[in-house]
Write a protein that holds these residues in place. Structure first.
Motif, mmCIF file in Angstrom:
data_model
loop_
_atom_site.group_PDB
_atom_site.id
_atom_site.type_symbol
_atom_site.label_atom_id
_atom_site.label_comp_id
_atom_site.label_asym_id
_atom_site.label_seq_id
_atom_site.Cartn_x
_atom_site.Cartn_y
_atom_site.Cartn_z
ATOM 1 N N UNK A 124 2.428 -3.692 8.413
ATOM 2 C CA UNK A 124 2.273 -2.236 7.578
ATOM 3 C C UNK A 124 2.963 -0.912 8.494
ATOM 4 N N UNK A 125 3.319 -1.131 9.853
ATOM 5 C CA UNK A 125 4.215 -0.320 10.598
ATOM 6 C C UNK A 125 5.542 -0.403 10.208
ATOM 7 N N UNK A 126 6.010 -1.693 10.111
ATOM 8 C CA UNK A 126 7.313 -2.016 9.596
ATOM 9 C C UNK A 126 7.695 -1.373 8.274
ATOM 10 N N UNK A 127 6.561 -1.402 7.478
ATOM 11 C CA UNK A 127 6.748 -0.874 6.222
ATOM 12 C C UNK A 127 6.861 0.781 6.122
ATOM 13 N N UNK A 128 6.613 1.241 7.163
ATOM 14 C CA UNK A 128 6.307 2.959 7.328
ATOM 15 C C UNK A 128 5.152 3.487 6.794
ATOM 16 N N UNK A 181 0.813 -1.207 0.112
ATOM 17 C CA UNK A 181 0.094 -0.005 -0.178
ATOM 18 C C UNK A 181 0.841 1.329 0.021
ATOM 19 N N UNK A 182 0.487 2.439 -0.418
ATOM 20 C CA UNK A 182 1.045 3.494 -0.349
ATOM 21 C C UNK A 182 1.428 4.029 1.181
ATOM 22 N N UNK A 183 2.992 4.098 1.234
ATOM 23 C CA UNK A 183 3.207 4.464 2.697
ATOM 24 C C UNK A 183 3.112 5.966 2.872
ATOM 25 N N UNK A 184 2.932 6.596 2.068
ATOM 26 C CA UNK A 184 2.416 8.245 2.289
ATOM 27 C C UNK A 184 1.164 8.633 2.787
#
Length: 145
Positions: A106-110, A82-85
């Motif tokens: 998803x938290x680890x992905x930022x 998913x887009x991290x921004x």
């Protein structure tokens, strides 16, 4: 963690321990840790995943068929990038162990922020945030499709 609670509570608690071990009690399985999940495009028949991207939010809807997902199947599951921004709202009926695993993934992905949909409250509760736009425990409205 032992006891009943909403999905956002479990998502919040897993974030509070960071990378430390986190164990939760499941009546069918006993004490378990959130399984490691992977990003990918291959989806099995037991989990249907839909993503809806909006201006500042992605809604990830998880539908488990036929309403039970075996914990031992988790290592084979993949979830979409998913887009991290943008923020991420986790939506759907799923076991708490899957909620905590998705929050960690998803938290680890930022991802900018993560919330869990809580229909009873009419929105989603923020469980993790790396931005000043939303803070832990904020109730945000669900985006319209």
């Amino acid at each position: 963690v032992y006891g009943r609670g909403p999905n956002w509570l479990y998502g919040t608690l897993v974030m509070q321990v960071g990378e430390q071990p986190f164990y939760q009690f499941d009546p069918r399985l006993g004490w378990i840790a959130p399984p490691p999940l992977q990003i990918g495009t291959q989806v099995g028949p037991e989990v249907q995943i839909k993503t809806h991207v909006h201006d500042d939010t992605t809604v990830l809807t998880v539908n488990i068929v036929p309403k039970y997902l075996d914990y031992t199947q988790a290592e084979q599951l993949t979830f979409p990038a998913v887009p991290i921004d943008k923020g991420l709202i986790l939506d759907g009926v799923m076991p708490h162990w899957l909620v905590t695993a998705l929050v960690r993934l998803y938290d680890n992905l930022g991802v900018a922020w993560i919330a869990c949909h809580q229909p009873q409250l009419g929105g989603a509760i923020v469980v993790a945030s790396h931005t000043s736009a939303y803070h832990f425990s904020d109730l945000i409205p669900m985006p319209h499709s």
